[in-house]
Design a protein around this motif. Structure first.
Motif: not given
Length: 287
Positions: A178-180, A254, A258, A262, A264, A266-269, A272
């Protein structure tokens, strides 16, 4: 790729030809609107599953007439489709409510009038249902098919040929992004420490295969499109491929939350680089 998300090895006879004919009819229009393709394929299947004719035999005028619905609320073709799924073992089974055949999953998404889990406006009153993706798609399809030139249907199909059978993916490890967060999936079986390394994508279903306890379990958090796109990013293959693929290293998929496509990295904390120091020397998140 959209066709591969519809074609399941567990689908009844006639479904593939309905999907391919729907794609052929929409080939000059389709621009990523999944609801139109799903709605038209389901309607063609409902009209031909008995085997007395093929999807190509259904006149365009008949499709338009079926989709036109002057009444308010749910489009009437939803009930026709629902009856066809029940007749072919693809509908809801009260004796096995957890079993979800592929066509039921496809129909459930396109006929959902709540946009997901039923929301509540307060403690007592549920939010009333709204138009489903099928309702909106039916209106657009009527406008398009009403102007469809009959000669176009006899042209050679430009629909890509999708192979039979599911997609099997094996890697050194699978991580859901996920993003975080970046976590391995759990098989839900008896082996608390084992991490599944194999995925199967069969139409709209993603299944984990755990070697530790020989468990096969569907994962609703994993979207089949996200798995296919993750494989395409990693190996450079087409997102619609079938067959078996092995990935050196880990596969980062992802989560459904998401956006489709997407990346990951680029978008996963963590992936990235923004959380690189938090990963420790192993370069990954430990559960």
């Amino acid at each position: 790729m959209e066709l591969s998300l519809l074609l399941s090895s567990a689908a009844p006879p006639g479904w593939r030809s309905a999907v391919e004919e729907a794609a052929h009819l929409l080939s000059e229009r389709y621009s990523g609107d999944w609801a139109e393709l799903h709605t038209l394929a389901l309607l063609l299947f409902a009209r031909t599953f008995s085997g007395d004719r093929t999807p190509r035999d259904v006149p365009v005028e008949e499709l338009v007439q079926a989709l036109v619905d002057p009444s308010a609320g749910e489009n009437r073709v939803t009930e026709e489709i629902r009856q066809a799924l029940d007749a072919t073992g693809q509908g809801y089974d009260a004796c096995q409510p957890e079993e979800e055949p592929p066509l039921r999953l496809i129909f459930g998404a396109v006929s959902d009038r709540y946009g997901g889990p039923i929301p509540w406006s307060d403690e007592w009153d549920p939010v009333p249902p709204g138009p489903s993706p099928l309702d909106h798609a039916a209106e657009r399809l009527v406008g398009y098919l009403s102007r469809y030139e009959s000669g176009h249907r006899d042209r050679p199909s430009s629909v890509p040929d999708i192979g039979d059978g599911p997609l099997h993916v094996e890697s050194d490890g699978i991580l859901m992004a996920s993003r975080n967060s970046l976590v391995p999936p759990s098989c839900g079986g008896s082996c608390a420490t084992s991490r599944p390394r194999r995925l199967t994508v069969d139409g709209p279903v993603v299944t984990l295969n755990c070697e530790g306890c020989d468990t096969r379990r569907r994962r609703k958090q994993l979207d089949p499109a996200q798995v296919r796109l993750a494989l395409a990013r990693t190996l450079g293959v087409a997102p619609s491929v079938q067959g078996s693929y092995s990935i050196p290293g880990e596969l980062h998929v992802p989560l459904t939350e998401m956006s489709r496509g997407a990346d990951p990295y680029q978008h996963n904390w963590f992936l990235s680089g923004r959380g690189r120091e938090s990963l420790g020397s192993t370069g990954r998140i430990e559960p």
